[in-house]
Design an enzyme around this catalytic site. Structure first.
Site, PDB file in Angstrom:
ATOM      1  N   ARG A 140       0.924  -1.276   0.252  1.00  0.00           N
ATOM      2  CA  ARG A 140      -0.438  -0.002  -0.198  1.00  0.00           C
ATOM      3  C   ARG A 140       1.013   1.530  -0.119  1.00  0.00           C
ATOM      4  NH1 ARG A 140      -3.353  -3.049   3.573  1.00  0.00           N
ATOM      5  NH2 ARG A 140      -4.930  -3.809   2.372  1.00  0.00           N
ATOM      6  N   LYS A 162       4.366  11.606 -11.331  1.00  0.00           N
ATOM      7  CA  LYS A 162       4.213  10.947 -11.606  1.00  0.00           C
ATOM      8  C   LYS A 162       4.088   9.746 -12.269  1.00  0.00           C
ATOM      9  CE  LYS A 162       2.030  13.690 -15.497  1.00  0.00           C
ATOM     10  NZ  LYS A 162       1.441  14.106 -16.914  1.00  0.00           N
ATOM     11  N   GLU A 204      12.156  18.999 -24.055  1.00  0.00           N
ATOM     12  CA  GLU A 204      11.739  19.110 -22.764  1.00  0.00           C
ATOM     13  C   GLU A 204      12.016  20.417 -22.296  1.00  0.00           C
ATOM     14  OE1 GLU A 204       8.955  17.250 -22.147  1.00  0.00           O
ATOM     15  OE2 GLU A 204       9.604  15.084 -22.852  1.00  0.00           O
ATOM     16  N   LYS A 264       9.663  23.537 -13.579  1.00  0.00           N
ATOM     17  CA  LYS A 264       8.131  22.012 -13.609  1.00  0.00           C
ATOM     18  C   LYS A 264       7.882  21.891 -11.832  1.00  0.00           C
ATOM     19  CE  LYS A 264       6.927  17.553 -14.744  1.00  0.00           C
ATOM     20  NZ  LYS A 264       7.422  16.592 -15.447  1.00  0.00           N
ATOM     21  N   GLU A 274      -2.393  17.836 -12.246  1.00  0.00           N
ATOM     22  CA  GLU A 274      -2.828  18.282 -13.727  1.00  0.00           C
ATOM     23  C   GLU A 274      -3.997  19.151 -13.592  1.00  0.00           C
ATOM     24  OE1 GLU A 274      -1.843  16.023 -17.603  1.00  0.00           O
ATOM     25  OE2 GLU A 274      -0.134  15.242 -15.443  1.00  0.00           O
ATOM     26  N   ARG A 278      -0.806  22.837 -15.070  1.00  0.00           N
ATOM     27  CA  ARG A 278       0.416  22.087 -15.470  1.00  0.00           C
ATOM     28  C   ARG A 278       0.103  21.534 -16.596  1.00  0.00           C
ATOM     29  NH1 ARG A 278       1.819  17.390 -11.227  1.00  0.00           N
ATOM     30  NH2 ARG A 278       3.700  15.938 -12.699  1.00  0.00           N
ATOM     31  N   ASN A 282       2.110  20.629 -20.743  1.00  0.00           N
ATOM     32  CA  ASN A 282       1.714  19.454 -21.876  1.00  0.00           C
ATOM     33  C   ASN A 282       2.083  20.185 -23.799  1.00  0.00           C
ATOM     34  OD1 ASN A 282       1.368  17.286 -21.320  1.00  0.00           O
ATOM     35  ND2 ASN A 282      -0.286  18.114 -20.308  1.00  0.00           N
ATOM     36  N   HIS A 285       3.124  18.066 -27.010  1.00  0.00           N
ATOM     37  CA  HIS A 285       2.359  16.923 -26.439  1.00  0.00           C
ATOM     38  C   HIS A 285       1.238  16.834 -27.040  1.00  0.00           C
ATOM     39  CE1 HIS A 285       5.767  17.342 -23.915  1.00  0.00           C
ATOM     40  NE2 HIS A 285       5.798  15.495 -23.234  1.00  0.00           N
ATOM     41  N   HIS A 289       2.812  13.813 -28.499  1.00  0.00           N
ATOM     42  CA  HIS A 289       2.085  11.550 -28.651  1.00  0.00           C
ATOM     43  C   HIS A 289       1.651  11.270 -29.172  1.00  0.00           C
ATOM     44  CE1 HIS A 289       2.094  12.307 -23.310  1.00  0.00           C
ATOM     45  NE2 HIS A 289       3.092  11.894 -24.082  1.00  0.00           N
ATOM     46  N   HIS A 301      10.413   9.692 -27.401  1.00  0.00           N
ATOM     47  CA  HIS A 301       9.330  10.958 -27.211  1.00  0.00           C
ATOM     48  C   HIS A 301      10.003  12.519 -27.257  1.00  0.00           C
ATOM     49  CE1 HIS A 301       6.645  13.022 -24.331  1.00  0.00           C
ATOM     50  NE2 HIS A 301       7.769  13.417 -23.725  1.00  0.00           N
TER      51      HIS A 301
HETATM   52  N1  LIG Z   1       6.109   9.993 -15.517  1.00  0.00           N
HETATM   53  C1  LIG Z   1       6.589  11.477 -16.656  1.00  0.00           C
HETATM   54  O1  LIG Z   1       6.120  12.337 -15.879  1.00  0.00           O
HETATM   55  C2  LIG Z   1       7.252  10.988 -17.276  1.00  0.00           C
HETATM   56  C3  LIG Z   1       7.309  12.385 -17.961  1.00  0.00           C
HETATM   57  C4  LIG Z   1       7.908  11.440 -19.760  1.00  0.00           C
HETATM   58  C5  LIG Z   1       8.400  11.222 -19.762  1.00  0.00           C
HETATM   59  N2  LIG Z   1       8.191   9.880 -19.165  1.00  0.00           N
HETATM   60  C6  LIG Z   1       8.179   8.255 -19.591  1.00  0.00           C
HETATM   61  O2  LIG Z   1       9.752   8.637 -19.222  1.00  0.00           O
HETATM   62  C7  LIG Z   1      10.092   7.161 -20.095  1.00  0.00           C
HETATM   63  C8  LIG Z   1      11.096   7.706 -21.148  1.00  0.00           C
HETATM   64  O3  LIG Z   1      12.421   7.696 -20.268  1.00  0.00           O
HETATM   65  P1  LIG Z   1      14.250   8.205 -20.961  1.00  0.00           P
HETATM   66  O4  LIG Z   1      14.057   8.327 -22.216  1.00  0.00           O
HETATM   67  O5  LIG Z   1      14.991   8.233 -19.637  1.00  0.00           O
HETATM   68  O6  LIG Z   1      13.768   6.085 -21.616  1.00  0.00           O
HETATM   69  P2  LIG Z   1      14.775   4.924 -20.857  1.00  0.00           P
HETATM   70  O7  LIG Z   1      14.518   5.190 -19.259  1.00  0.00           O
HETATM   71  O8  LIG Z   1      14.441   3.887 -21.850  1.00  0.00           O
HETATM   72  O9  LIG Z   1      16.269   5.416 -20.798  1.00  0.00           O
HETATM   73  C9  LIG Z   1      16.574   5.942 -22.569  1.00  0.00           C
HETATM   74  C10 LIG Z   1      18.400   5.361 -22.428  1.00  0.00           C
HETATM   75  O10 LIG Z   1      19.416   5.257 -21.561  1.00  0.00           O
HETATM   76  C11 LIG Z   1      19.947   4.681 -21.395  1.00  0.00           C
HETATM   77  N3  LIG Z   1      20.242   5.794 -20.118  1.00  0.00           N
HETATM   78  C12 LIG Z   1      19.889   6.399 -19.278  1.00  0.00           C
HETATM   79  N4  LIG Z   1      20.687   6.901 -18.835  1.00  0.00           N
HETATM   80  C13 LIG Z   1      21.818   6.887 -19.018  1.00  0.00           C
HETATM   81  C14 LIG Z   1      23.447   7.175 -18.547  1.00  0.00           C
HETATM   82  N5  LIG Z   1      23.038   8.122 -17.428  1.00  0.00           N
HETATM   83  N6  LIG Z   1      24.044   6.636 -19.506  1.00  0.00           N
HETATM   84  C15 LIG Z   1      24.198   5.642 -20.031  1.00  0.00           C
HETATM   85  N7  LIG Z   1      22.816   4.961 -20.721  1.00  0.00           N
HETATM   86  C16 LIG Z   1      21.297   5.676 -19.887  1.00  0.00           C
HETATM   87  C17 LIG Z   1      19.120   3.895 -20.482  1.00  0.00           C
HETATM   88  O11 LIG Z   1      19.406   2.592 -19.826  1.00  0.00           O
HETATM   89  C18 LIG Z   1      18.096   3.720 -21.951  1.00  0.00           C
HETATM   90  O12 LIG Z   1      18.720   2.384 -22.956  1.00  0.00           O
HETATM   91  C19 LIG Z   1       9.091   7.055 -21.054  1.00  0.00           C
HETATM   92  O13 LIG Z   1       8.006   5.798 -20.329  1.00  0.00           O
HETATM   93  C20 LIG Z   1       7.954   7.962 -20.501  1.00  0.00           C
HETATM   94  O14 LIG Z   1       6.904   7.619 -21.022  1.00  0.00           O
HETATM   95  C21 LIG Z   1       7.534   9.325 -18.295  1.00  0.00           C
HETATM   96 ZN   LIG Z   2       7.110  14.905 -22.346  1.00  0.00          ZN
END
Ligand SMILES: NC(=O)c1ccc[n+]([C@@H]2O[C@H](COP(=O)([O-])OP(=O)(O)OC[C@H]3O[C@@H](n4cnc5c(N)ncnc54)[C@H](O)[C@@H]3O)[C@@H](O)[C@H]2O)c1
Ligand SMILES: [Zn+2]
Length: 1605
Positions: A140, A162, A204, A264, A274, A278, A282, A285, A289, A301
């Site tokens: 929980r 999020k 971003e 942010k 949101e 907030r 977007n 986006h 998206h 992304h």
């Molecule tokens: N929660 C939110 O508000 C929010 C906002 C935007 C995106 N997201 C989510 O985030 C995800 C994308 O995140 P991302 O772009 O970080 O992708 P990711 O976590 O897949 O990382 C991208 C790649 O880079 C590698 N990597 C990360 N840091 C590294 C480092 N320091 N050195 C070497 N390699 C490294 C990872 O292993 C991966 O292969 C999506 O699932 C998206 O939906 C969430």
């Molecule tokens: Zn984004």
């Protein structure tokens, strides 16, 4: 905690507050700091670090070491020492799934983690989102920390709480808000992040600055290279951990990250869940998206958001909210971070999935945006850099969104009212003005500056040199330049001026850098200017040579004559400079602009060949004068001729307080031309007679001569067009001084009255495209004629209403697009393709056209997606038959009507009825024209009055009149079928020789045929080939196996199929059972006809590999070949006579493993259309065909189905990639069945294939999917595939693809892997030892490779043995015979309707009902009888039938005959009473009990079917006592096909059959064994759901029948 945590190295962190708590800590090399903070602030029994394997590689051990060393130092007090655990997940988005979440949870549970656990999420957004969600629900909710390692995670996903996982229905659909205790941002971790991922995060960062902070945006804009440098230079010895060790680059990087997070964090704090504000984050986006949904995971992304940012910015620009300046800044800024800014970016456009991005799809995906308000879409609209239109997302109508998304536009013709506008600034003037104002004294406000890469780069470099300061005013409309008076400093050491590919900037700045003076504070010794790879190849040599000669110290750092350059700060000496100006006038302008700041006055002498582009030199001089410096050009004293020698005084520029940059004169020609062509007026505000640009002469030089009124002041030009249609042609215009404007002149000439000749424009052949050719080709589409010559072209003007709109290809040339939009303002339905090509000089042209000029511009989507649902076919719409006389229309029409249960009308017969006279007589009395007219009217009436449920068979001459042809074409266009019945001409002639009831042709029949044949083709939607004989290479070959049955079955199949009344699709497919198709690889399928049943055993369909077909006429049957249509049609018809299995028509290209030429798209299309017209059930359409062809086939397919296919032979494509996904999605969009065939390299590929197929098949509404691997390594995939597995057969000469197996092989393999358990089948009854059933079923099992056996179980009553047998799990089914047909019933769970009516069971079928198995009792006796009759006489053609006997079998006979539509059934039995009983138990059937055989009531048609159930031994052809006598009058029916069935097995020829053979030639006979076989086939099909290979099985059974026992 018992013992204090040991100390750790000095670490400086910046803290950011979120939701009232300073929980975001940013710095470099933070691992010890993080461990210390976590252990002190978040006491726990267990710390679990979760990361992905990519990241663990770099950072796990340092966390491990740090934790372990601290924890081991803790004394073991009363508390148990906390644990440190770590767990890794696979990198990538797929880990963010339900399964991924479960795996993490299982890890925590396995290690007995409790509520007081603290989880550390070390990784990118994937790890953060997944682990955050686990933390939110585990026990929980447990505490967790984010340690983001990707830039995206640092600035975005880790902040805000999020968390989420993905499901097959979409991304982030399941999740929670769950705030981390801490967010530790260690920017040093970015050093290992791949640079593409860094850019991904920058999207971003740019977005946040764009909505919130213009200053921040400005620094991103100008410092992109430094920001990149910060992550690309590794920091050694933990540099940056403390502020004292932090480099400038690190400071910058940190400030960018902190700046973005602060925004942010601020927004999140105000609106944590949101609700409103907030939403602003977007920005980019909403559309981003939607794009991501299609392109993920290939495109990241941030990359999608980057494109989304630009599209959404364009949306606001289109709505008049945002200026083009801001759109331009956004575009350039994102580009600088290596991000794509449009869908035409090659990184995106080259993906297979890019095909899937359509306006419709994007809008559809956007529907489910959380921000939306009901059905209204809400999008964040920017009003300027740093501010949004509203404090929330704004409602935007779909029409506006689709306009932004569309790739093409159309202009709605109209007449603009008085237009007064400026056009974008001139590029040349903008660049010069920037340098002048920067060098000058005082503040200068530059208006109408063109924002381009050049100006951007120039400003950044000038700031870097501390030569001037820049500020934007009026949301970027005005640039304020604070002049630096020509003083510059050397940039800091290591800092190069990066000029990208901006040529003008490079040339101008080279001299500017020589002005730099030494200063004691200089870190570096020289200024370095460099550019991208392309820039490093562009020449700068002549300029450097001239400057070196003047004493400047310039070095080439890489290659001689090109950037990069190192320029020492010595100032510019001055005096005499000699310069070669034959390469570029920009060298001259560069020296001129800087000359006033030299130590001595400069005399610039241009040497070498011809000086090019003198107007640009004049422009520079004129502008210098506006800034207070007058250049003198020397003249030859004797001749008075101008010399190429310039004197420039020293001094400084005096900045005017305002400087309006002149509009680009070439751009101005378009609005002026619109005024000219539409008879309206237009004023261009800052181009006039004083203009420095050549194209400024367009108004007077061209428009005035064409009849416009032109008024020009020094700074303004106004044009009034003549009334529409009155532009005058000009005999000859020399446009050498304004070549770029020739395209504008050309479109005006197209509507001028007369011929216009344009000369002096030869150079336009080597611009963005060959513009002369382009204009000629595109004007031709409007119907305008032109003539090209060396130096230009002639245009033959046409009246406006003679021009028709066209789709204009723009050759990616902005001028072509804008010129044709002038024509589009007058000519409706003109579509300008590739609207984005205007971006080069007037990015908001389409918006200005609408908002400033006042013509409505609409988005057009050219490649609208095709939908694979059936077209507008109406199932009950009447079918029309056309064709030459004598092709068999009446015969076929009749059969078709009976198959469809419709009514047939023969138009000739109908004509005679209506006109009360014969056709022959009518023609004789009224002549042919009158007859044709009457016939056409009759057709019209028939179509209106009998438009449904009729087969209308028309006369051969109906196509002679155009009206009738039109009626037929309209019928097909409304979804009706018009079938052209085709028959070999020689046969027709022969047939007509004996038929003379209709008017004879007054001309040779071959002539008539030649004339009408194209008409038949043109008016018909389908083609039925009435094959009485097979045609091989034009010769008639009578095929002995041909029976009328073949034709009849084919007529039924064809019409059921094309009308959609009862399409011929295999039931296994819809039932989801395994299905197979046999690939026929014969060059001539007639070779396979005799063995077709054996070949096709087990198959649910047959594939005709059209690409492999070769007739004997194909002299050179080489690899690549296009078979003739007529040959293909005959092949299909030939197959149709022996099989009614659905056909798959495949034209396989060479690149996909076939023999059809790769680029013969049109020919492939023609063949596929042929297949549709032949009523072929499936066509295989390769997805690599052009979209338009695929769409056409889909629109035309009727009730045929499309198999959308991809075949990869290279072995490169893998199932677990996004390419596979994209290919699937494309196929799913176009096909009814999806087929993907890859090449296997290993066994794993088969498992991947299976997993992929399972995933796709689980999608809601998934279409049938064929997923297999080729090659020996891929065989398992063929075994496991469930839909339409391609199979071969040992009898075939070749296999269609490597690894293909036979049906039997596949079944054996399935059995071996446990997918097909062996079953036992039985015969219950006695005596049964002579039964033929075991032979029948066991040989069928064997032929199909099924592991089953059929066994006799002889018992005299229904006993325990039987009960045990049917209860056994391996019980597959049973035949039941005398004496158990009734007694068995109580043991069964259900009876079929047939068994119920007959009150007897001869077949037991186990059926799965949910998880239980029930036993169903059926009766197939009637099916045996029905089958024997139906194979000879069409349904509905039984005039009457005689049944002899009144036992159980007679019941079955009556049931069958009634089903076949027998009009009356005569029933005879030795004892009349039993016959009466039988009649009484069938009250709904017309049964007449008869007493005497062979005595038919007078005036009625005697029966054409006889079924006898009397034992043969009790019958005779003599009138003997005790025996039943058969009189010859039994067979009185002589008018057509008739059949007698004797159900007695022995002897082979019973008296009844013997009598028929002797006396009644039209009567066919069927023996008892045949009926036994027929019912056995039916049984077999019920048990196995497979067709029984009838012919081969029958041969075995007959053999057994004759063999002595
Ligand atoms: N929660 C939110 O508000 C929010 C906002 C935007 C995106 N997201 C989510 O985030 C995800 C994308 O995140 P991302 O772009 O970080 O992708 P990711 O976590 O897949 O990382 C991208 C790649 O880079 C590698 N990597 C990360 N840091 C590294 C480092 N320091 N050195 C070497 N390699 C490294 C990872 O292993 C991966 O292969 C999506 O699932 C998206 O939906 C969430
Ligand atoms: Zn984004």
């Amino acid at each position: 905690m018992a013992t204090p945590i040991p100390s750790f190295p000095l670490t400086d962190v910046k803290k950011i507050s979120i939701l009232g708590k300073e929980s975001i800590h940013c710095g470099f090399h933070l691992v010890p700091y993080i461990v210390h903070t976590v252990l002190t602030e978040l006491p726990a029994s267990t710390y679990v670090l979760i990361s992905d394997s990519n990241i663990a590689k770099f950072y796990l051990s340092s966390f491990e070491n740090e934790f372990n060393s601290v924890l081991s130092g803790l004394a073991n007090g009363s508390h148990v020492r906390p644990r440190f655990l770590s767990h890794l997940i696979a990198p990538g988005e797929t880990s963010k799934s339900r399964e991924g979440k479960a795996a993490v949870e299982d890890f925590l549970l396995l290690h007995k983690c409790t509520r007081d656990t603290v989880i550390l999420a070390l990784g990118g957004g994937v790890v953060g989102d997944l682990v955050g969600f686990v933390a939110a629900t585990f026990m929980r909710g447990v505490r967790f920390c984010q340690i983001p390692t990707s830039l995206l995670a640092m600035v975005d996903s880790s902040v805000g709480g999020k968390t989420a996982i993905d499901t097959p229905h979409g991304k982030n659909l399941i999740g929670a808000f769950w705030q981390p205790e801490f967010i530790f941002i260690d920017a040093a971790m970015l050093e290992t992040l791949p640079s593409r991922e860094f850019s991904n995060g920058m999207a971003e960062v740019v977005k946040t600055a764009a909505i919130w902070d213009e200053t921040e945006f400005g620094s991103l804009e100008s410092r992109s290279a430094e920001i990149f440098a910060a992550i690309q230079t590794p920091s050694v010895n933990h540099a940056g951990r403390s502020e004292t060790t932090r480099s400038q680059a690190q400071e910058l990087l940190l400030s960018v990250i902190v700046g973005s997070i602060s925004v942010k964090a601020h927004i999140v704090t105000i609106d944590p869940t949101e609700k409103g504000l907030r939403n602003l984050v977007n920005f980019g986006h909403s559309i981003g998206h939607a794009i991501e949904a299609v392109l993920t995971p290939t495109i990241l992304h941030g990359e999608c958001v980057s494109i989304g940012i630009i599209l959404e910015a364009e949306l606001s620009r289109q709505m008049g909210i945002l200026s083009q300046v801001s759109v331009g800044r956004l575009t350039r800024c994102l580009k600088a971070f290596n991000l794509p800014v449009s869908l035409v970016d090659p990184r995106i456009a080259n993906l297979p999935s890019a095909k899937l991005i359509t306006t419709e799809r994007i809008l559809d995906i956007m529907k489910i945006d959380k921000k939306n308000h009901g059905t209204d879409k809400k999008i964040v609209l920017l009003s300027r850099i740093g501010a949004t239109h509203e404090q929330q997302a704004s409602v935007v109508p779909d029409t506006l969104i689709s306009k932004v998304l569309s790739d093409s536009v159309t202009v709605i013709p109209g007449i603009p009212s008085f237009v007064s506008m400026t056009t974008p600034g001139s590029k040349s003037i903008s660049n010069r003005a920037l340098v002048l104002a920067a060098l000058g004294t005082g503040t200068c406000r530059l208006r109408n500056l063109l924002h381009s890469d050049d100006t951007q780069v120039m400003m950044a470099a000038l700031s870097e040199l501390k030569g001037a300061k820049f500020e934007w005013e009026d949301s970027g409309e005005t640039l304020v330049v604070y002049g630096g008076k020509g003083s510059f400093v050397v940039p800091p050491k290591g800092k190069e001026l990066y000029l990208s590919n901006a040529g003008t900037a490079a040339r101008f700045l080279t001299t500017v850098c020589t002005l730099v003076q030494k200063s004691p504070t200089d870190e570096a010794e020289a200024t370095v200017i460099t550019g991208n790879a392309r820039m490093k190849q562009r020449p700068i040599g002549p300029l450097v040579t001239a400057l070196r000669a003047n004493g400047s110290d310039i070095d080439y750092l890489e290659s001689e004559g090109c950037l990069p350059l190192s320029i020492r700060p010595n100032g510019l000496k001055g005096g005499n400079i000699q310069l070669s100006a034959s390469v570029s006038s920009q060298y001259v302008s560069s020296v001129l602009l800087c000359a006033p700041y030299a130590h001595e006055p400069i005399t610039l002498e241009l040497v070498g060949d011809q000086v090019i582009s003198q107007p640009y030199i004049d422009m520079t001089i004129a502008m210098m004068e506006a800034f207070g410096i007058k250049v003198t050009r020397r003249t030859d004293k004797t001749t008075g001729k101008l010399l190429d020698v310039y004197d420039i005084p020293t001094g400084g520029y005096q900045n005017p307080s305002n400087y309006a940059i002149e509009s680009d004169a070439s751009s101005a020609t378009y609005p002026l031309a619109i005024a000219a062509i539409t008879g309206s007026s237009c004023t261009i505000q800052n181009i006039g007679s004083a203009s420095l640009q050549g194209d400024a002469r367009f108004a007077q030089g061209v428009l005035e001569r064409m009849g416009c009124k032109v008024t020009q002041t020094a700074t303004e030009t106004t044009v009034h067009g003549p009334p529409i249609g009155q532009l005058k042609a000009v005999e000859e215009i020399d446009m050498e001084v304004m070549t770029d404007a020739f395209l504008t002149a050309t479109v005006l000439a197209a509507v001028a009255n007369g011929k216009t000749r344009i000369v002096g424009i030869a150079n336009q052949r080597v611009k963005e495209c060959n513009r002369i050719r382009a204009m000629i080709d595109e004007l031709a589409k409007f119907g305008v004629e032109t003539q090209e010559f060396d130096d230009g072209l002639e245009i033959f003007g046409k009246p406006i209403n003679a021009l028709k709109g066209a789709n204009i290809h723009c050759y990616d040339d902005h001028r072509v697009a804008m010129a044709f939009s002038v024509l589009a303002s007058l000519i409706p339905n003109t579509i300008l393709e590739e609207k984005r090509c205007v971006e080069k000089t007037w990015p908001n042209w389409w918006d200005d056209l609408q908002n400033k000029i006042g013509l409505e511009v609409k988005g057009v989507e050219l490649s609208s997606p095709s939908v694979s649902v059936s077209s507008t076919q109406v199932k009950s719409k009447s079918v029309v038959l056309i064709g030459m006389r004598g092709t068999g229309k009446t015969f076929i029409g009749d059969l078709a009507a009976s198959a469809l249960h419709w009514t047939c009308i023969d138009a000739d017969v109908h004509f005679e009825k209506v006109h009360q006279t014969s056709v022959r007589q009518y023609v004789h009395e009224n002549g042919w024209p009158a007859f044709r007219e009457a016939e056409t009217k009759l057709l019209k009436d028939l179509l209106t009055q009998n438009g449904h449920n009729h087969v209308l068979s028309l006369g051969g001459g109906i196509v002679e009149t155009a009206t009738a042809r039109q009626l037929l074409k309209d019928w097909t266009s409304k979804g009706g079928c018009v079938v052209h019945v085709v028959r070999n001409l020689e046969e027709v002639i022969e047939y007509l020789g004996v038929e003379g009831s209709r008017p004879a042709y007054g001309e040779p029949i071959t002539e008539v045929f030649k004339r009408r044949d194209p008409w038949f083709a043109e008016c018909s939607s389908h083609r039925f080939i009435n094959h009485v004989a097979a045609f091989a290479d034009g010769k008639i070959v009578i095929d002995p196996t041909d029976t009328k049955r073949g034709v009849r079955e084919e007529v039924a199949r064809f019409f059921d199929q094309i009308t959609g009344v009862s399409p011929n699709f295999p039931p296994s497919l819809s039932a989801g059972r395994r299905s197979y198709f046999l690939s026929l690889t014969y060059p001539d399928v007639t070779l396979a006809l005799p063995q077709m049943e054996e070949l096709s055993a087990g198959a649910d369909a047959l594939e005709v590999r059209v690409d492999l077909l070769r007739s004997n006429n194909d002299v050179n049957p080489v690899e690549r070949h296009i078979p003739a249509e007529s040959y293909v049609a005959d092949q299909i018809a030939a197959l149709r006579r022996v099989t009614s299995l659905p056909l798959i028509f495949t034209v396989r290209t060479v690149s996909e493993g076939g023999a059809f030429p790769d680029n013969a798209h049109k020919e492939a299309q023609r063949l596929l259309n042929l297949a549709l017209s032949l009523g072929v059930e499936y066509i295989d359409v390769e997805m690599q065909l052009p979209e338009k062809i695929i769409q056409q086939l889909n629109a035309r397919k009727g009730s045929s189905r499309i198999i959308a296919s991809w075949h990869d032979w290279s072995g490169r494509l893998k199932w677990d990639t996004s390419d596979a996904q994209a290919m699937y999605d494309i196929a799913a969009r176009h096909g009814d069945i999806i087929k993907m065939v890859f090449t296997a390299g290993s066994m794993q590929d088969n498992f991947d294939c299976q997993a992929f197929a399972a995933r796709m098949n689980n999608r809601p509404g998934a279409k049938p999917f064929i997923a297999i691997n080729m090659g020996a390594a891929g065989q398992l995939s063929r075994v496991l595939n469930t839909t339409f597995s391609p199979i071969s057969h040992p009898l075939q000469p070749t296999r269609a693809a490597p690894g293909q197996m036979s049906f039997a092989q596949v079944q054996k393999a399935l059995h071996l892997i446990g997918e097909l358990p062996a079953k036992k089948f039985y015969l219950f009854g006695t005596p049964i030892d002579h039964s033929l059933s075991p032979t029948l079923h066991n040989s069928a099992f064997e032929m199909l490779g099924l592991p089953h056996t059929y066994i006799l179980l002889e018992t005299s009553d229904v006993n325990e043995d039987i009960k045990k047998t049917i209860a056994s799990p391996d019980f597959g089914g049973a035949s039941v015979t005398i004496p158990h047909k009734l007694n068995i019933i109580p043991l069964l769970d259900e009876l079929t309707p047939a068994a119920k009516v007959m009150g007897a069971v001869n077949t037991i079928v186990p059926v799965a009902r949910g998880s239980t198995r029930i036993l169903v009792g059926d009766n197939t006796d009637w099916l045996g009888i029905r089958g024997s009759i139906a194979s000879r006489i069409a349904v509905g053609h039984i005039h009457g039938a005689l049944v002899m006997g009144a036992g159980g079998t007679s019941r079955a006979a009556i049931y069958a005959l009634n089903d076949l539509g027998a009009k009356v059934i005569y029933l005879w039995n030795r004892t009349r009473g039993r016959a009466e009983e039988l009649k009484a138990s069938n009250p709904d059937i017309n049964i007449q009990v008869v007493d005497k055989l062979g005595h038919w009531p007078s005036g009625i048609t005697p029966p054409n079917v006889i079924v006898s159930t009397i034992p043969a031994s009790e019958t005779s052809l003599e009138d003997e006592a005790d025996r039943l006598f058969y009189p010859p009058s039994l067979y009185s029916y002589r008018e057509g096909p008739a059949i007698v069935l004797d159900l007695a097995y022995k002897p082979v020829e019973t008296p009844l059959l013997k009598l028929a053979k002797m006396t009644a030639p039209n009567w066919d006979t069927a023996q008892g064994v045949e009926i036994l076989l027929q019912q056995g086939y039916a049984q077999f099909e019920k048990w196995t759901a497979r067709r029984c290979p009838q012919g081969p099985v029958a041969r075995q059974v007959w053999k057994a029948y004759y063999s002595p026992t």
